[in-house]
Design a protein around this motif. Structure first.
Motif, mmCIF file in Angstrom:
data_model
loop_
_atom_site.group_PDB
_atom_site.id
_atom_site.type_symbol
_atom_site.label_atom_id
_atom_site.label_comp_id
_atom_site.label_asym_id
_atom_site.label_seq_id
_atom_site.Cartn_x
_atom_site.Cartn_y
_atom_site.Cartn_z
ATOM 1 N N PRO A 202 66.839 86.025 -3.469
ATOM 2 C CA PRO A 202 67.248 84.665 -3.823
ATOM 3 C C PRO A 202 66.558 83.648 -2.914
ATOM 4 C CG PRO A 202 69.158 86.120 -3.667
ATOM 5 C CD PRO A 202 67.984 86.875 -3.104
ATOM 6 N N PRO A 203 66.343 82.434 -3.398
ATOM 7 C CA PRO A 203 65.588 81.451 -2.623
ATOM 8 C C PRO A 203 66.198 81.190 -1.248
ATOM 9 C CG PRO A 203 65.924 80.688 -4.866
ATOM 10 C CD PRO A 203 66.759 81.914 -4.709
ATOM 11 N N CYS A 204 65.369 81.283 -0.232
ATOM 12 C CA CYS A 204 65.781 80.896 1.119
ATOM 13 C C CYS A 204 65.522 79.402 1.307
ATOM 14 C CB CYS A 204 65.035 81.718 2.156
ATOM 15 S SG CYS A 204 65.428 83.483 2.118
ATOM 16 N N HIS A 205 64.277 78.962 1.068
ATOM 17 C CA HIS A 205 63.982 77.524 1.089
ATOM 18 C C HIS A 205 64.298 76.999 -0.307
ATOM 19 C CE1 HIS A 205 59.880 78.534 -0.590
ATOM 20 N NE2 HIS A 205 60.058 79.591 0.167
ATOM 21 N N LYS A 206 65.511 76.471 -0.456
ATOM 22 C CA LYS A 206 66.052 76.285 -1.792
ATOM 23 C C LYS A 206 65.999 74.865 -2.344
ATOM 24 C CE LYS A 206 70.448 76.128 -2.498
ATOM 25 N NZ LYS A 206 70.601 74.659 -2.689
ATOM 26 N N LEU A 220 62.164 66.412 2.670
ATOM 27 C CA LEU A 220 63.229 67.143 3.358
ATOM 28 C C LEU A 220 63.428 68.491 2.670
ATOM 29 C CD1 LEU A 220 66.645 65.858 4.607
ATOM 30 C CD2 LEU A 220 66.602 67.774 3.008
ATOM 31 N N LEU A 221 63.590 69.525 3.467
ATOM 32 C CA LEU A 221 63.887 70.860 2.951
ATOM 33 C C LEU A 221 65.196 71.346 3.535
ATOM 34 C CD1 LEU A 221 63.331 73.672 1.702
ATOM 35 C CD2 LEU A 221 61.912 74.180 3.709
ATOM 36 N N LEU A 239 56.394 72.802 3.400
ATOM 37 C CA LEU A 239 57.060 71.525 3.169
ATOM 38 C C LEU A 239 56.100 70.372 3.442
ATOM 39 C CD1 LEU A 239 59.507 69.573 2.843
ATOM 40 C CD2 LEU A 239 60.031 70.045 5.258
ATOM 41 N N ALA A 240 55.397 70.432 4.550
ATOM 42 C CA ALA A 240 54.469 69.366 4.911
ATOM 43 C C ALA A 240 53.305 69.286 3.924
ATOM 44 C CB ALA A 240 53.944 69.590 6.329
ATOM 45 N N VAL A 257 58.478 64.814 7.727
ATOM 46 C CA VAL A 257 59.169 65.945 7.109
ATOM 47 C C VAL A 257 60.378 66.286 7.972
ATOM 48 C CG1 VAL A 257 57.253 66.945 5.815
ATOM 49 C CG2 VAL A 257 57.589 67.602 8.204
ATOM 50 N N VAL A 258 61.455 66.635 7.278
ATOM 51 C CA VAL A 258 62.710 66.994 7.930
ATOM 52 C C VAL A 258 63.091 68.378 7.432
ATOM 53 C CG1 VAL A 258 65.100 66.357 8.366
ATOM 54 C CG2 VAL A 258 63.395 64.572 7.906
ATOM 55 N N TRP A 259 63.130 69.331 8.338
ATOM 56 C CA TRP A 259 63.548 70.693 8.002
ATOM 57 C C TRP A 259 64.988 70.889 8.460
ATOM 58 C CZ3 TRP A 259 65.488 74.474 11.148
ATOM 59 C CH2 TRP A 259 65.655 75.738 10.574
ATOM 60 N N MET A 260 65.832 71.436 7.543
ATOM 61 C CA MET A 260 67.236 71.674 7.854
ATOM 62 C C MET A 260 67.581 73.127 7.527
ATOM 63 S SD MET A 260 68.827 68.157 6.254
ATOM 64 C CE MET A 260 70.476 68.507 6.877
#
Length: 322
Positions: A202-206, A220-221, A239-240, A257-260
């Motif tokens: 299943p998607p991790c970076h969703k 944003l991710l 993402l970038a 870019v904002v990674w969460m």
């Protein structure tokens, strides 16, 4: 495990104490020293925290490449381009020497057949034998399928539903960025609840969301699960890169870019990686140029991306938990 701390009195540290990568190093240390230890799906075990954030400014061509170990950015870029095709079979990836998705089909094949085929031999057969690839190389409706062909269904008069045209979320975001820049709905979603069980993973970076302020596009991710030791470096790069590609297509400047991270973890068998990486000092400033503007977001090729100024420290190997 004894962690060797970086020498904060060193010339390298004093020269760049605000390097973006300290966010990553500090997060890694916090997880390893204070994370909750638990048994995870893979059986390997992790140390985990819940809720993390890393920010990075994309201005002047900057790209978030880790410098405390080598990141194979071309491999990550090829994966992103593969997502944008909607393909879910590893055959085209293996043909490019990209093996980051091979372990899941390989594990399924070994369990189903009892074969002890090696990874190189499995990948070679995937590339050379189209019928074998069709049977064993598909991952189910993973990222790319959801991004560009999310299934839709149309009600019929008898109470049943017929499959309608797939929804291309990426194309919709390009259109909305151009036509309605103030929208709060610039979103690409991978978490299709109805199809999770059919996916190899299943998607991790969703969830991706994009935002325009002035003439700058930020991305944003939200990542439900992040392997900080291995996966993060590819996730924030992708993402970038996607943000930069969208900005170019929409005549915008790259912003931030904002990674969460939700469950943000380190695997217990990554102790050597953690110890080595925490002993290193970030340095350098990688820049990327997109050398061509294709007609659409779906027409980029790996040759369109040129990276300069990337001088990482040595690669740190670590096993992937399947």
């Amino acid at each position: 495990m004894t962690i060797t701390l970086p020498n904060t009195d060193s010339a390298a540290f004093r020269a760049n104490p605000d390097h973006w990568e300290w966010q990553y190093i500090d997060l890694m240390r916090r997880i390893w020293e204070h994370g909750d230890e638990r048994i995870d799906r893979t059986g390997v075990g992790t140390r985990s925290i819940f809720g993390a954030q890393i920010r990075f400014d994309l201005s002047e061509g900057r790209m978030p490449l880790l410098t405390t170990k080598r990141v194979y950015w071309k491999t990550a870029s090829r994966e992103l381009l593969w997502f944008l095709t909607g393909d879910t079979n590893i055959r085209s990836l293996c043909a490019q020497g990209v093996e980051i998705w091979t372990d899941w089909p390989l594990d399924r094949y070994r369990k189903a057949t009892g074969s002890e085929i090696s990874r190189p031999d499995f990948s070679r057969r995937i590339v050379e034998d189209a019928a074998f690839a069709a049977e064993w190389g598909d991952l189910g409706p993973v990222y790319g399928k959801q991004w560009v062909d999310w299934p839709s269904y149309e009600p019929q008069g008898d109470g049943t539903f017929r499959r309608g045209a797939g929804i291309n979320q990426v194309a919709q975001v390009v259109e909305s960025l151009r036509e309605n820049p103030g929208s709060r709905r610039h979103i690409i979603e991978g978490w299709n609840v109805a199809e999770l069980d059919a996916m190899a993973l299943p998607p991790c970076h969703k969830t991706y969301q994009f935002h325009i302020a002035g003439n700058r596009l930020s991305g944003l991710l939200y990542q439900r699960s992040c392997d900080l030791g291995l996966g993060f470096a590819f996730n924030i790069w992708s993402l970038a890169l996607l943000t930069r590609m969208l900005a170019q297509q929409c005549d915008l400047e790259p912003g931030e870019v904002v990674w969460m991270g939700g469950d943000t973890h380190l695997y217990l068998n990554h102790a050597p990686l953690v110890e080595e990486q925490l002993s290193r000092v970030p340095s350098g400033d990688a820049r990327m140029e997109i050398v061509r503007r294709p007609e659409t977001i779906f027409d980029y090729a790996i040759e369109d991306f040129s990276v300069e100024g990337y001088a990482p420290q040595a690669h740190i190997p670590a096993p992937v938990a399947v």
